[in-house]
Design an enzyme around this catalytic site. Structure first.
Site, short mmCIF file in Angstrom:
data_model
loop_
_atom_site.label_atom_id
_atom_site.label_comp_id
_atom_site.label_asym_id
_atom_site.label_seq_id
_atom_site.Cartn_x
_atom_site.Cartn_y
_atom_site.Cartn_z
N GLU A 60 -5.21 -8.44 0.59
CA GLU A 60 -5.90 -8.08 1.83
C GLU A 60 -7.37 -7.87 1.54
O GLU A 60 -7.72 -7.24 0.53
CB GLU A 60 -5.38 -6.77 2.43
CG GLU A 60 -4.07 -6.86 3.14
CD GLU A 60 -3.65 -5.52 3.74
OE1 GLU A 60 -4.51 -4.71 4.12
OE2 GLU A 60 -2.42 -5.31 3.82
N GLU A 74 0.80 -1.23 0.00
CA GLU A 74 0.00 0.00 0.00
C GLU A 74 0.83 1.28 0.00
O GLU A 74 0.76 2.08 0.94
CB GLU A 74 -0.97 0.02 1.19
CG GLU A 74 -2.01 -1.06 1.13
CD GLU A 74 -3.10 -0.90 2.19
OE1 GLU A 74 -3.14 0.14 2.89
OE2 GLU A 74 -3.93 -1.81 2.32
#
Ligand code: IFM
Length: 511
Positions: free
Chosen positions: A402, A195
């Site tokens: 995720e 991320e």
């Protein structure tokens, strides 16, 4: 410390797990029938959120330790010095994964454990922990996905500018090389960075996360250095001949205009899509930044050197996509402000919808919400996959690295009845499988797996311990682990999948 409710090394018998799974058994069978036998179902964690032991075995400070020491703002005033004691309880935690029947575990390596001081000397004790973890996973038959950077930049690098400086990308590649040399024989997948959007946005632009940067548009430099770091680390891993595949994890949110008929709302949505999704995916998958980035590069002080984009866009073995929710956007200032209130308020920030802003985020209508206030919209995972398929012709196989939800939950009689989490996972997994199946919006995309965020309740950054995403409850005083209803349910799913595969009645191989 209280003991775990069962012997962590041994397979877990149903009577040791409690009664919570019964009412969820029907959906467990439905999902099990749909899961291809080679579809990887895993769980994910990150070093700083679970390990604790921040001073042990030679580890030095990360930006998060420094941020907290400096009065960093968590909503519950907590820190992660002990987190959930995974550093000490790792064998038990692998026992929990084995009891669940997980195919794979995604963890991150703590950079300040491996290279604790400037100068690049490797701390062998730091690597030993991951060595042992991989051996435990191997013995349990669980495949490993190792993330090299899940936000814990060494503080000594931050003192030299951190990801705002190009040099950090090179130091990251040096670290990747060292980790690759030692762990490279047992890791099946490598995620270089996790991320970059959150690191650049929350950490360098908006001052929500460590290292509390407030650089505005200049934070684009951190974007480029994170992506360059990814490319250099991927190259370093290949150079040392790691056995596993290499990718990165980008978080994606499909963005929609509030009124699709309004050109202003569409333009606003396009801007958010660019800053949240495309800035991070285009350079990796198309070899260039969106035009808007080049337009502001001068103002931002961003220098893209010759050859950088070739490094960033070198072919990957897989693409990791994190999906939690979609985003609805309208033009002009508005109540929620330019960032979703659901992302700002639970981390202790405030939203000023009256401030001048070219756009604002609108609450998603008619959706259930997580404890964070994030809308639960499984169908938009399919939409996101469809958009990836359409925009990126060279998209490699995808893992959802995720996905999950936080809920308010209090154990009752020693059980956490989180049927809502089981439902979230059920719906998102089916939405993803439908999307890539015949006639789906992402038909032809090679979806290889889904990693649940997260194995156990942990330290959720500025939200402290309040946002509980785990399949396993962790007692804050004793650190005792108690599997929740969703854990029992998932265990059934994985058992049924094996039964169907053995009987030849499961989904066909290949997602
Ligand atoms: O806990 C985080 C994780 O560290 C990165 N992705 C989102 C999760 C939930 O907020």
């Amino acid at each position: 410390m209280s003991a775990l409710p069962y012997d962590a090394g041994a397979p877990v018998a149903p009577e040791q797990l409690g009664p919570a799974h019964v009412e969820l058994s029907i959906s467990a069978r439905t999902l099990a029938r749909r899961l291809p036998p080679d579809f990887v179902l895993g769980a994910a964690t990150a070093a700083y959120q679970v390990e604790g032991a921040t001073r042990e075995d030679g580890r030095t400070e990360s930006v998060w330790d420094a941020w907290l020491a400096d009065g960093g703002r968590t909503v519950d005033g907590s820190d992660a010095r002990r987190a959930v004691e995974h550093y000490r309880m790792m064998p038990q935690d692998v026992g929990l994964m084995r009891g669940l029947g997980l195919d794979a575990y995604r963890f991150s390596v703590a950079w300040p454990r491996i290279i604790p001081e400037p100068g690049g000397t490797v701390n062998r004790k730091g690597l030993d922990f991951y060595d042992r973890l991989l051996d435990e996973l191997g013995a349990a038959g669980i495949e490993a996905m190792a993330t090299l950077f899940h936000w814990d930049t060494p503080q000594y690098l931050q003192e030299a500018g951190g990801w705002m400086e190009r040099d950090t990308a090179y130091r990251f590649a040096d670290y990747a090389e060292q980790v690759g040399r030692v762990l490279g024989d047992r890791v099946r997948w490598w995620c270089t960075v996790n991320e970059p959007a959150t690191v650049a946005g929350n950490g360098y632009a908006a001052d929500v996360h460590a290292p509390a940067g407030n650089h505005g548009v200049a934070a684009l430099r951190s974007v480029h250095h994170l992506l360059l770091g990814h490319g250099l680390a991927a190259r370093a891993l290949r150079a040392v001949g790691v056995a596993g595949g290499i990718g990165l994890s980008n978080v994606h949110s499909p963005v929609e205009p509030r009124d699709p008929g309004s050109i202003l709302d569409r333009t606003a949505a396009d801007l958010v899509d660019t800053t949240y999704n495309r800035i991070f995916a285009d350079p990796v998958l198309l070899g260039d930044y969106p035009t808007a980035v080049h337009a502001v590069a001068g103002v931002a002080g961003l220098k893209i050197e010759d050859g950088d984009l070739a490094v960033v866009s070198a072919p990957l073995d897989f693409y990791g996509l994190n999906y939690y929710m979609p985003t609805l956007v309208a033009a002009g200032p508005g109540r929620d402000g330019p960032l979703p209130a659901s992302m700002v308020l639970p981390t202790g920030g405030s939203v000023d919808g009256s401030a001048p802003s070219p756009l604002h985020v609108v609450e998603w209508p008619h959706a259930a919400k997580t404890a964070y206030g994030w809308p639960v919209v499984p169908g938009h995972l399919g939409v996101m996959l469809g958009r990836m398929r359409e925009r990126y012709p060279q998209l490699p196989p995808v893992y959802i690295t995720e996905g999950g939800a936080s809920f308010e939950e209090v154990p009752l009689d020693g059980q956490v009845q989180d049927a809502n989490r089981a439902a979230y996972l059920y719906e998102h997994l089916l939405a993803a499988l439908d999307a890539v199946g015949p006639g789906g919006p992402a038909e032809g995309l090679e979806l290889r797996g889904y990693f649940i965020w997260t194995l156990m309740d942990n330290w959720e950054w500025a939200a402290g311990y309040r946002q509980k995403f785990g399949l396993v409850h962790v007692d804050r005083d004793t650190f005792a682990r108690t599997p929740k209803a969703s854990y029992h349910w998932l265990r059934k799913v994985l058992q049924h999948r094996l039964e169907y595969a053995a009987a030849g009645t499961g989904a066909a191989a290949g997602a």
